[in-house]
Design a protein around this motif. Structure first.
Motif, mmCIF file in Angstrom:
data_model
loop_
_atom_site.group_PDB
_atom_site.id
_atom_site.type_symbol
_atom_site.label_atom_id
_atom_site.label_comp_id
_atom_site.label_asym_id
_atom_site.label_seq_id
_atom_site.Cartn_x
_atom_site.Cartn_y
_atom_site.Cartn_z
ATOM 1 N N ASP A 39 0.832 -1.201 0.000
ATOM 2 C CA ASP A 39 0.000 0.000 0.000
ATOM 3 C C ASP A 39 0.869 1.253 0.000
ATOM 4 O OD1 ASP A 39 -2.780 1.200 0.352
ATOM 5 O OD2 ASP A 39 -1.741 2.074 2.084
ATOM 6 N N SER A 40 1.975 1.224 0.721
ATOM 7 C CA SER A 40 2.882 2.377 0.772
ATOM 8 C C SER A 40 3.596 2.602 -0.549
ATOM 9 C CB SER A 40 3.925 2.170 1.882
ATOM 10 O OG SER A 40 3.315 2.087 3.154
ATOM 11 N N ALA A 41 3.699 1.556 -1.359
ATOM 12 C CA ALA A 41 4.424 1.667 -2.632
ATOM 13 C C ALA A 41 3.551 2.149 -3.779
ATOM 14 C CB ALA A 41 5.034 0.314 -3.000
ATOM 15 N N LYS A 42 2.265 2.323 -3.558
ATOM 16 C CA LYS A 42 1.364 2.643 -4.668
ATOM 17 C C LYS A 42 1.597 4.025 -5.256
ATOM 18 C CE LYS A 42 -2.422 4.230 -1.659
ATOM 19 N NZ LYS A 42 -3.778 3.892 -1.178
ATOM 20 N N TYR A 43 2.324 4.890 -4.537
ATOM 21 C CA TYR A 43 2.582 6.231 -5.049
ATOM 22 C C TYR A 43 3.804 6.270 -5.962
ATOM 23 C CZ TYR A 43 -0.626 7.315 -1.252
ATOM 24 O OH TYR A 43 -1.702 7.334 -0.428
ATOM 25 N N ASP A 44 4.519 5.155 -6.058
ATOM 26 C CA ASP A 44 5.688 5.081 -6.934
ATOM 27 C C ASP A 44 5.247 4.662 -8.328
ATOM 28 O OD1 ASP A 44 8.429 5.406 -7.273
ATOM 29 O OD2 ASP A 44 8.845 4.333 -5.404
ATOM 30 N N LEU A 77 3.556 -7.044 -11.968
ATOM 31 C CA LEU A 77 4.720 -7.260 -11.126
ATOM 32 C C LEU A 77 4.333 -6.975 -9.684
ATOM 33 C CD1 LEU A 77 5.555 -4.135 -10.466
ATOM 34 C CD2 LEU A 77 6.837 -4.316 -12.573
ATOM 35 N N LEU A 78 5.158 -7.450 -8.797
ATOM 36 C CA LEU A 78 4.975 -7.186 -7.377
ATOM 37 C C LEU A 78 5.638 -5.851 -7.071
ATOM 38 C CD1 LEU A 78 4.197 -7.935 -4.480
ATOM 39 C CD2 LEU A 78 6.349 -9.208 -4.318
ATOM 40 N N LYS A 79 4.842 -4.854 -6.761
ATOM 41 C CA LYS A 79 5.359 -3.524 -6.442
ATOM 42 C C LYS A 79 5.255 -3.318 -4.941
ATOM 43 C CE LYS A 79 3.163 0.297 -7.617
ATOM 44 N NZ LYS A 79 2.680 1.457 -8.387
ATOM 45 N N VAL A 80 6.405 -3.176 -4.291
ATOM 46 C CA VAL A 80 6.410 -3.178 -2.837
ATOM 47 C C VAL A 80 7.618 -2.392 -2.324
ATOM 48 C CG1 VAL A 80 7.774 -5.295 -2.635
ATOM 49 C CG2 VAL A 80 6.135 -4.727 -0.841
ATOM 50 N N ILE A 114 9.260 -15.293 -5.050
ATOM 51 C CA ILE A 114 9.352 -16.527 -5.820
ATOM 52 C C ILE A 114 8.078 -17.357 -5.698
ATOM 53 C CG2 ILE A 114 10.389 -18.080 -4.111
ATOM 54 C CD1 ILE A 114 11.507 -17.628 -7.761
ATOM 55 N N GLU A 115 7.429 -17.318 -4.526
ATOM 56 C CA GLU A 115 6.169 -18.048 -4.371
ATOM 57 C C GLU A 115 5.060 -17.407 -5.198
ATOM 58 O OE1 GLU A 115 5.576 -20.904 -2.972
ATOM 59 O OE2 GLU A 115 7.659 -21.125 -2.343
ATOM 60 N N PHE A 116 5.049 -16.083 -5.258
ATOM 61 C CA PHE A 116 4.057 -15.403 -6.098
ATOM 62 C C PHE A 116 4.271 -15.734 -7.567
ATOM 63 C CE2 PHE A 116 2.056 -11.603 -3.698
ATOM 64 C CZ PHE A 116 1.778 -12.432 -2.617
ATOM 65 N N TYR A 117 5.542 -15.820 -7.969
ATOM 66 C CA TYR A 117 5.813 -16.149 -9.358
ATOM 67 C C TYR A 117 5.369 -17.578 -9.675
ATOM 68 C CZ TYR A 117 7.983 -17.045 -13.784
ATOM 69 O OH TYR A 117 8.159 -17.384 -15.091
ATOM 70 N N LEU A 130 9.478 -8.015 -10.251
ATOM 71 C CA LEU A 130 9.496 -7.323 -8.965
ATOM 72 C C LEU A 130 9.904 -5.874 -9.170
ATOM 73 C CD1 LEU A 130 9.553 -7.298 -5.793
ATOM 74 C CD2 LEU A 130 11.961 -7.973 -5.984
ATOM 75 N N PHE A 131 9.123 -4.975 -8.593
ATOM 76 C CA PHE A 131 9.469 -3.558 -8.535
ATOM 77 C C PHE A 131 9.724 -3.232 -7.073
ATOM 78 C CE2 PHE A 131 8.521 0.869 -7.813
ATOM 79 C CZ PHE A 131 9.065 1.521 -8.904
ATOM 80 N N LEU A 132 10.970 -2.982 -6.720
ATOM 81 C CA LEU A 132 11.345 -2.842 -5.313
ATOM 82 C C LEU A 132 11.869 -1.442 -5.022
ATOM 83 C CD1 LEU A 132 11.660 -4.146 -2.558
ATOM 84 C CD2 LEU A 132 13.904 -4.990 -3.267
ATOM 85 N N SER A 133 11.148 -0.746 -4.166
ATOM 86 C CA SER A 133 11.577 0.557 -3.684
ATOM 87 C C SER A 133 11.684 0.466 -2.168
ATOM 88 C CB SER A 133 10.572 1.636 -4.102
ATOM 89 O OG SER A 133 11.039 2.919 -3.743
#
Length: 485
Positions: free
Chosen positions: A13-18, A55-58, A94-97, A105-108
């Motif tokens: 939820d915190s990553a949704k602004y990226d 992708l997983l954005k987190v 990896i489990e999500f994939y 993966l989008f990692l910030s």
């Protein structure tokens, strides 16, 4: 497991602004490992081949030592603070994939303890994904300003794309809203990424801006402490310069050549670098924003600049009120203007000037430019060059190429243009086919604008309006006097 999912809920939820919707630009081959990087695109959107790719954005953590005024994760904000452990996020990804939920993966991250401390934990996670789990899918990693060069390099070897957020369009806004972040800390990793890509002869640049130029040469190498582009007052820009290294193709010393040959075997950020800036929080004009964008493209040759409309989430005396609507329309126009810079050969000085510092909210930037330069129209499609065709509103790069191909066989007819992908609603006012003009007889900016917007007598048309605002029929328009302007 419940604790891990709770963390995921908070940090996602915190990553949704990226901003992350971008084409990946990399085709990572799968050699017996898990996943693959698709060059068609990795984002929450539709790819070029019609697939919806996710992708997983987190965030890695929302614990932050900074107190940026605009950020939902700022130090003084209330809220639950959590952090992933490197193994937790690697296992989750990896489990999500494996369940076909994601393709990358989008990692910030916020800045926990220090930039280096946070970056080391991010690097541990990404190495676990690549080496322990054999994940070959797409990874976009955010680089935290102020991080050491060694960590930037190490993360670039395991990520497909790197990005360093510039945050604000001007140094004045950056100092006002994020005083703990300094331009030098932001530009240093940008410069390092560009130089590393040049060393590996992997720098591609944005769109077609540098088509035909040798970007992977010493002429484009950036050296700290010198200016490559003159600074303008109130504008964020790196103060780097092109490094003079003798050999036009690279580096003249034998030690440097050996170093480059060794490094070129490593794959470093094959999808290049991007950045993101917040719009609507400060008082910048669109001209200031796009000038900063243009300088970022020319200096760092980055793939994309993203614009994030400011969403008021926390009350602040120096920011728009929390009830203020995000400037999504402005964001859209900036993306359109950005596209003109990267693919259509435009410069900011052509799109905006001192008299017109902001984009027209009603018209896309290309039409606005054309209406201010009617002396350059109409353009004969059977004679115009590629560059001239691209200046016609409603003609894109693909349709322009189709016109050029058709001209080798036979003259292009007006009825052919729609089949070629030309948007005739806009284009007909700015072109001729074999000398014939199909637009309005009254060739003035006001008339053309009203026709494009379907406005009559100063009233924009509505599908429910049967009165004064209706469009004139073909018979009613007969007898219109031709006026030039």
């Amino acid at each position: 497991m419940n604790l891990m999912l709770d963390k995921l809920k908070i940090l996602a939820d915190s990553a949704k602004y990226d901003v992350s919707c971008s084409s990946s630009g990399v085709g990572r081959r799968n050699n017996g490992t898990i996943g693959s990087g698709a060059s068609e695109g990795i984002c929450h959107t539709w790819s070029a081949d019609g697939r919806c790719i996710s992708l997983l954005k987190v965030l890695f953590t929302n614990k932050c030592v900074y107190d940026c005024e605009y950020c939902v994760n700022r130090r003084s904000a209330d809220g639950q603070r959590v952090s992933f452990e490197p193994e937790e996020l690697a296992q989750l990804t990896i489990e999500f994939y494996r369940r076909n939920y994601i393709e990358g993966l989008f990692l910030s991250s916020a800045v926990e303890v220090s930039p280096d401390y946070t970056a080391e934990r991010i690097l541990s996670c990404l190495r676990l994904l690549r080496e322990k789990y054999g994940f070959a899918g797409y990874i976009h990693a955010k680089i935290i300003p102020g991080v050491s060069e060694e960590l930037v390099h190490a993360i670039g070897l395991v990520a497909d794309r790197l990005s360093v957020n510039i945050e604000m369009p001007t140094s004045k806004s950056l100092e006002l809203f994020a005083p703990q972040k300094k331009p030098k800390q932001i530009f240093a990793p940008m410069r390092q990424i560009t130089n590393t890509l040049i060393e590996r002869k992997a720098l591609k640049g944005p769109g077609t801006m540098f088509k035909g130029q040798k970007l992977n040469s010493a002429d484009h190498y950036l050296e700290a402490g010198r200016k490559s582009i003159p600074l303008r007052q109130g504008q964020v820009q790196d103060s780097q310069n092109i490094r003079e290294l003798g050999d036009a193709d690279g580096f003249s010393s034998s030690a440097g050549i050996l170093m480059l040959r060794r490094r070129q075997k490593e794959v470093f950020a094959p999808a290049g670098q991007t950045t993101q800036m917040i719009i609507g929080a400060g008082q910048e004009t669109d001209r200031q924003i796009l000038t900063t964008t243009e300088n970022l493209y020319h200096t760092f040759k980055m793939k994309r600049v993203y614009y994030s409309a400011y969403i008021p989430v926390l009350p602040s005396p120096i920011l728009p009120d929390v009830l203020t609507a995000p400037p999504l329309g402005r964001e859209h126009r900036l993306y359109q203007a950005d596209w003109l810079l990267r693919f259509y050969g435009f410069e900011v000085s052509e799109i905006l000037d001192e008299e017109n510092p902001n984009l027209d909210p009603d018209l896309d930037p290309k039409i606005s430019w054309a209406l201010r330069h009617l002396d350059q129209f109409p353009v004969e499609v059977n004679k115009a060059s590629m560059d001239r065709l691209l200046r016609i509103p409603g003609v894109g790069t693909v349709s322009a190429q189709r016109i050029l191909r058709q001209r080798k066989i036979a003259a292009v007819k007006y009825e052919d243009l729609k089949k070629m992908g030309v948007v005739l609603k806009r284009a007909k006012h700015f072109l001729t086919c074999s000398g014939k003009f199909y637009g309005e007889k009254t060739f003035t900016p006001e008339v053309i604008k009203n026709q494009i917007l379907q406005i009559n007598d100063g009233i924009q048309m509505s599908m429910f309006d049967e009165g004064k605002g209706r469009l004139l029929s073909g018979k009613e328009r007969k007898g219109t006097v031709l006026k030039n302007g």
